[in-house]
Scaffold this active site. Structure first.
Site, PDB file in Angstrom:
ATOM      1  N   HIS A 151      55.480 -10.597  88.874  1.00  0.00           N
ATOM      2  CA  HIS A 151      55.156 -12.003  88.628  1.00  0.00           C
ATOM      3  C   HIS A 151      54.977 -12.226  87.128  1.00  0.00           C
ATOM      4  O   HIS A 151      54.402 -11.385  86.428  1.00  0.00           O
ATOM      5  CB  HIS A 151      53.853 -12.393  89.320  1.00  0.00           C
ATOM      6  CG  HIS A 151      53.966 -12.524  90.804  1.00  0.00           C
ATOM      7  ND1 HIS A 151      54.920 -13.299  91.434  1.00  0.00           N
ATOM      8  CD2 HIS A 151      53.215 -11.979  91.814  1.00  0.00           C
ATOM      9  CE1 HIS A 151      54.764 -13.231  92.745  1.00  0.00           C
ATOM     10  NE2 HIS A 151      53.736 -12.433  93.001  1.00  0.00           N
TER      11      HIS A 151
ATOM     12  N   ARG B 240      65.761 -16.474  85.699  1.00  0.00           N
ATOM     13  CA  ARG B 240      65.062 -15.191  85.637  1.00  0.00           C
ATOM     14  C   ARG B 240      65.197 -14.595  84.235  1.00  0.00           C
ATOM     15  O   ARG B 240      66.249 -14.677  83.607  1.00  0.00           O
ATOM     16  CB  ARG B 240      65.643 -14.209  86.666  1.00  0.00           C
ATOM     17  CG  ARG B 240      65.548 -14.697  88.112  1.00  0.00           C
ATOM     18  CD  ARG B 240      64.107 -14.754  88.584  1.00  0.00           C
ATOM     19  NE  ARG B 240      64.014 -15.175  89.975  1.00  0.00           N
ATOM     20  CZ  ARG B 240      63.686 -16.399  90.372  1.00  0.00           C
ATOM     21  NH1 ARG B 240      63.421 -17.336  89.471  1.00  0.00           N
ATOM     22  NH2 ARG B 240      63.612 -16.692  91.653  1.00  0.00           N
TER      23      ARG B 240
ATOM     24  N   CYS C 131      60.298 -14.324  86.510  1.00  0.00           N
ATOM     25  CA  CYS C 131      60.666 -15.719  86.297  1.00  0.00           C
ATOM     26  C   CYS C 131      60.790 -16.002  84.802  1.00  0.00           C
ATOM     27  O   CYS C 131      60.088 -15.412  83.988  1.00  0.00           O
ATOM     28  CB  CYS C 131      59.627 -16.649  86.912  1.00  0.00           C
ATOM     29  SG  CYS C 131      59.667 -16.687  88.707  1.00  0.00           S
TER      30      CYS C 131
END
Length: 251
Positions: A142, A223, A210
């Site tokens: 993350h 990404r 991300c």
């Protein structure tokens, strides 16, 4: 004798009532959104970091002691650990560039499901190679929420080191490039990054997360990808890579 006439209160129009109700609704929505953001950006991180700390402590207990001296780099073929089962800890991901800025020492856990990544961990793509193996050792994390594992991925530059510490070995990779891609561009984790048909002869590491800090897990944005190439390895029993020698958080 004077008579007191009280002004009658003005009756609110239907429009006034609608506007007042709409304003109250907006305030309620704002409070709910603010509470959601607090939960998503702060509480999930607190909970995720607790889980990551538990993984870290448990894994450190299995590691071979490593003297706090600079070890000698080995450039011959490194040992390759056996594949881990889903949810098992493979090792620790250490990014010296992130020391003092964000989490620079996190567990690497097999799998990339939310149950893995939400533990402030780097998740290993099961269909990619093992650390030290010829091919691509690819990891996901993350960028925002649940521990912000790869929050500062944008600071990594060519030449920076990425270190993987297993139970008995240090593996050192060097950042070679980065790219921003569509979520569908899965060839970034191919054995030869960017070329699904090529046969690998080198050892790579790839970090994926991300791109955006604002949409993050709430949107299907691009990404951010960082690639690195294998530099050297050393047994933990012989010492440590120079880049982690003075990091108090590294076991």
């Amino acid at each position: 004798m004077a008579t007191n006439h009280r002004a009658k209160p003005r009756r609110r129009s239907a429009l006034d009532r609608v506007l007042s109700g709409f304003g109250e609704l907006l305030i309620t929505v704002g409070v709910v959104v603010a509470l959601f953001l607090v939960w998503q950006l702060w509480w999930t991180g607190f909970d995720a970091n607790k889980k990551a700390a538990a993984h870290t402590v448990a894994f450190h207990e299995t590691q071979v002691d490593s003297p706090k001296t600079e070890g000698h780099p080995h450039t011959e073929d490194p040992p390759v650990p056996d594949a881990a089962a889903y949810g098992e800890t493979i090792g620790m991901l250490i990014v010296p560039k992130w020391y003092g800025v964000t989490n620079n020492n996190m567990p690497i856990v097999e799998g990339t499901g939310s149950d893995v990544l939400d533990q402030a961990a780097a998740g290993h793509y099961p269909d990619t190679q093992q650390v030290g193996e010829v091919g691509n050792f690819a990891l996901a994390g993350h960028r925002r929420t649940n521990g912000n594992s790869f929050l500062r991925i944008d600071t990594l530059e060519e030449g920076d080191e990425i270190v993987v510490a297993t139970k008995d070995t240090w593996y050192v990779y060097t950042v070679s490039s980065h790219e921003i891609v569509e979520p569908t561009q899965v060839d970034v984790i191919a054995p030869v990054p960017g070329d699904q048909e090529a046969q690998p002869v080198d050892r790579y590491i790839t970090l994926t997360t991300c791109h955006s800090l604002t949409t993050g897990e709430w949107g299907n944005d691009h990404r951010w990808i960082v690639h690195g190439k294998f530099s050297y390895w050393m047994p933990r029993s012989e010492g440590r890579p120079a880049s982690v020698l003075n990091d108090p958080e590294v076991n």
